[in-house]
Design an enzyme around this catalytic site. Structure first.
Site, PDB file in Angstrom:
ATOM      1  N   SER A 116      38.915  45.778 -34.440  1.00  0.00           N
ATOM      2  CA  SER A 116      38.668  44.368 -34.768  1.00  0.00           C
ATOM      3  C   SER A 116      37.600  44.219 -35.840  1.00  0.00           C
ATOM      4  CB  SER A 116      38.190  43.660 -33.497  1.00  0.00           C
ATOM      5  OG  SER A 116      37.670  42.393 -33.798  1.00  0.00           O
ATOM      6  N   TYR A 140      31.960  42.395 -27.058  1.00  0.00           N
ATOM      7  CA  TYR A 140      33.365  42.679 -27.394  1.00  0.00           C
ATOM      8  C   TYR A 140      33.436  43.553 -28.649  1.00  0.00           C
ATOM      9  CZ  TYR A 140      37.876  41.906 -29.636  1.00  0.00           C
ATOM     10  OH  TYR A 140      39.070  42.090 -30.280  1.00  0.00           O
ATOM     11  N   LYS A 144      34.661  47.640 -29.237  1.00  0.00           N
ATOM     12  CA  LYS A 144      35.658  48.122 -30.208  1.00  0.00           C
ATOM     13  C   LYS A 144      35.043  49.186 -31.114  1.00  0.00           C
ATOM     14  CE  LYS A 144      39.238  45.521 -29.181  1.00  0.00           C
ATOM     15  NZ  LYS A 144      40.545  46.057 -28.797  1.00  0.00           N
TER      16      LYS A 144
HETATM   17  N1  LIG Z   1      44.364  38.173 -31.525  1.00  0.00           N
HETATM   18  C1  LIG Z   1      43.533  38.540 -32.526  1.00  0.00           C
HETATM   19  O1  LIG Z   1      43.318  37.790 -33.501  1.00  0.00           O
HETATM   20  C2  LIG Z   1      42.859  39.902 -32.470  1.00  0.00           C
HETATM   21  C3  LIG Z   1      41.945  40.226 -33.503  1.00  0.00           C
HETATM   22  C4  LIG Z   1      41.351  41.488 -33.462  1.00  0.00           C
HETATM   23  C5  LIG Z   1      41.686  42.405 -32.473  1.00  0.00           C
HETATM   24  N2  LIG Z   1      42.550  42.047 -31.480  1.00  0.00           N
HETATM   25  C6  LIG Z   1      42.867  43.037 -30.436  1.00  0.00           C
HETATM   26  O2  LIG Z   1      44.260  43.156 -30.313  1.00  0.00           O
HETATM   27  C7  LIG Z   1      44.617  43.463 -28.958  1.00  0.00           C
HETATM   28  C8  LIG Z   1      45.673  42.483 -28.477  1.00  0.00           C
HETATM   29  O3  LIG Z   1      45.147  41.164 -28.556  1.00  0.00           O
HETATM   30  P1  LIG Z   1      45.967  39.922 -27.999  1.00  0.00           P
HETATM   31  O4  LIG Z   1      45.505  38.736 -28.743  1.00  0.00           O
HETATM   32  O5  LIG Z   1      47.419  40.251 -27.945  1.00  0.00           O
HETATM   33  O6  LIG Z   1      45.361  39.834 -26.517  1.00  0.00           O
HETATM   34  P2  LIG Z   1      46.118  39.567 -25.121  1.00  0.00           P
HETATM   35  O7  LIG Z   1      45.049  39.239 -24.137  1.00  0.00           O
HETATM   36  O8  LIG Z   1      47.235  38.606 -25.315  1.00  0.00           O
HETATM   37  O9  LIG Z   1      46.741  41.007 -24.797  1.00  0.00           O
HETATM   38  C9  LIG Z   1      46.017  42.039 -24.191  1.00  0.00           C
HETATM   39  C10 LIG Z   1      46.914  42.661 -23.127  1.00  0.00           C
HETATM   40  O10 LIG Z   1      46.203  43.746 -22.503  1.00  0.00           O
HETATM   41  C11 LIG Z   1      46.435  43.668 -21.094  1.00  0.00           C
HETATM   42  N3  LIG Z   1      45.313  44.315 -20.398  1.00  0.00           N
HETATM   43  C12 LIG Z   1      44.021  43.895 -20.351  1.00  0.00           C
HETATM   44  N4  LIG Z   1      43.290  44.752 -19.605  1.00  0.00           N
HETATM   45  C13 LIG Z   1      44.127  45.751 -19.202  1.00  0.00           C
HETATM   46  C14 LIG Z   1      43.972  46.916 -18.425  1.00  0.00           C
HETATM   47  N5  LIG Z   1      42.797  47.242 -17.880  1.00  0.00           N
HETATM   48  N6  LIG Z   1      45.042  47.706 -18.225  1.00  0.00           N
HETATM   49  C15 LIG Z   1      46.249  47.392 -18.750  1.00  0.00           C
HETATM   50  N7  LIG Z   1      46.469  46.281 -19.491  1.00  0.00           N
HETATM   51  C16 LIG Z   1      45.423  45.465 -19.723  1.00  0.00           C
HETATM   52  C17 LIG Z   1      46.547  42.188 -20.786  1.00  0.00           C
HETATM   53  O11 LIG Z   1      47.206  41.896 -19.573  1.00  0.00           O
HETATM   54  C18 LIG Z   1      47.293  41.680 -22.012  1.00  0.00           C
HETATM   55  O12 LIG Z   1      48.691  41.701 -21.813  1.00  0.00           O
HETATM   56  C19 LIG Z   1      43.326  43.420 -28.153  1.00  0.00           C
HETATM   57  O13 LIG Z   1      42.852  44.746 -27.987  1.00  0.00           O
HETATM   58  C20 LIG Z   1      42.391  42.623 -29.045  1.00  0.00           C
HETATM   59  O14 LIG Z   1      41.048  42.958 -28.851  1.00  0.00           O
HETATM   60  C21 LIG Z   1      43.149  40.827 -31.468  1.00  0.00           C
END
Ligand SMILES: NC(=O)c1ccc[n+]([C@@H]2O[C@H](COP(=O)([O-])OP(=O)(O)OC[C@H]3O[C@@H](n4cnc5c(N)ncnc54)[C@H](O)[C@@H]3O)[C@@H](O)[C@H]2O)c1
Length: 316
Positions: A116, A140, A144
């Site tokens: 991120s 957070y 990362k």
């Molecule tokens: N959405 C953004 O703009 C953004 C930006 C930078 C980084 N990210 C990263 O991308 C990834 C996905 O983001 P997202 O927006 O789809 O989030 P999200 O919360 O929709 O998806 C995360 C998924 O991980 C699962 N999860 C959480 N803890 C878990 C565990 N202990 N074991 C198994 N599964 C688990 C959740 O149930 C969920 O389905 C994340 O790692 C997030 O930090 C997202």
């Protein structure tokens, strides 16, 4: 055809990845504990394994026959991470360590990881290149950065993709896959919901930016997954790369609102709110490395992200 484990494949970005990987002919297994994800977002053509990163035995069972891992699972709410730093370290960092340990048992060394822009904190330079020293402003982002460093210290063939702001939605064969976070903290779905729910809060109008509101870099989720597929094809033996994913252009909160008003043809009610602690004024990616290593550049505009989100959320 490779068998790929998609952790977090019931979440927003991971479900889109799983669906597009299946479209491209891969055999996909989704691993997710459904803590923030949704079972009905998992592509029905993929295999679903309900389990947690905190359960090494479940990870070992899910990894049988897998040749590469795309790792999205984790906790990702900045505000929650400030309230519960230990939880964020435990799930994100310890959970990823469990995953890597389990991969080693099966001699699986190929990984693409969701890092991120939060790893950078509030850098004074713009656009942000991958080589600047990260100084996260919240647990957070720290989690990362810790994971990126952990991946760099073990012998994986890996790419950490540092996303800026991901937006938009994907029309899969079984329907739209869109952001379904609760609470939703991301601007674009909240701008659209403000048409029918509460007014949109603008956190600070006195930032050092051209119009006083925060500037961010947005990338469409479908472009983002295209970069993941290129990353999977560019993994180099025992080498770890860190690559930004954004558009290279910044849009202020007010600019996003004006685009949304134009695309949606509706007024977006807004209310001014105080700044949020730890929010940088401007975060814009340098995308030169993504272009040179992955031969990737985004194709979809901010307007497209807004209109896809509107259709996917059923708020036309
Ligand atoms: N959405 C953004 O703009 C953004 C930006 C930078 C980084 N990210 C990263 O991308 C990834 C996905 O983001 P997202 O927006 O789809 O989030 P999200 O919360 O929709 O998806 C995360 C998924 O991980 C699962 N999860 C959480 N803890 C878990 C565990 N202990 N074991 C198994 N599964 C688990 C959740 O149930 C969920 O389905 C994340 O790692 C997030 O930090 C997202």
């Amino acid at each position: 055809m490779a068998r790929i484990l998609v952790t977090g494949g019931a979440g927003y970005i991971g479900s889109t990845a799983a669906s597009i990987l299946v479209d491209r002919g891969h055999d996909v297994i989704v691993f997710d504990d459904l803590s923030t994800g949704h079972a009905d977002s998992v592509d029905p053509r993929a295999e679903f394994f309900e389990g947690s990163l905190l359960d090494p035995d479940a990870l070992r069972r899910a990894l049988v026959g897998v040749s590469a891992v795309v790792h999205f699972a984790g906790k990702s709410l900045v505000g929650e991470s400030v309230e519960k730093p230990d939880l964020y370290h435990h799930v994100n960092v310890d959970g990823t360590r469990n995953l890597i340990d389990a991969m080693k048992l099966f001699a699986i060394d190929r990984m693409v990881f969701s890092s991120s822009a939060a790893t950078y904190g509030s850098p004074s330079t713009s656009p942000i290149t991958e080589d600047i020293q990260g100084s996260p402003t919240n647990p957070y982002g720290q989690s990362k950065l810790d994971i990126d460093q952990m991946i760099g210290a073990v012998n994986l063939s890996a790419i950490s993709l540092r996303y800026f702001n991901v937006a938009g939605a994907h029309l899969s064969p079984s329907g739209w896959l869109a952001e379904r976070h609760d609470p939703e903290t991301h601007l674009i779905p909240n701008v659209i919901k403000a048409m029918v729910e509460n007014p949109l809060e603008i956190f600070g109008t006195d930032w050092q930016t051209p119009d006083g509101t925060c500037v961010r870099d947005y990338v469409h989720v479908v472009d983002l997954i295209d970069a993941h597929i290129k990353a999977l094809n560019n993994l180099r033996h025992s080498k770890h790369e860190i690559i930004n994913l954004g558009s290279g252009s910044g849009y202020s909160v007010k600019e996003v609102i004006s685009s949304a008003q134009r695309v949606l043809g509706r007024d977006i009610p807004v209310v001014n709110a105080p700044r949020r602690a730890g929010d940088p004024a401007t975060l814009v990616a340098s995308v030169a490395r993504a272009k040179s290593i992955l031969d990737w550049q985004p194709t979809k505009s901010l307007d497209q992200m807004i209109s896809d989100t509107q259709v996917a959320l059923g708020l036309k």
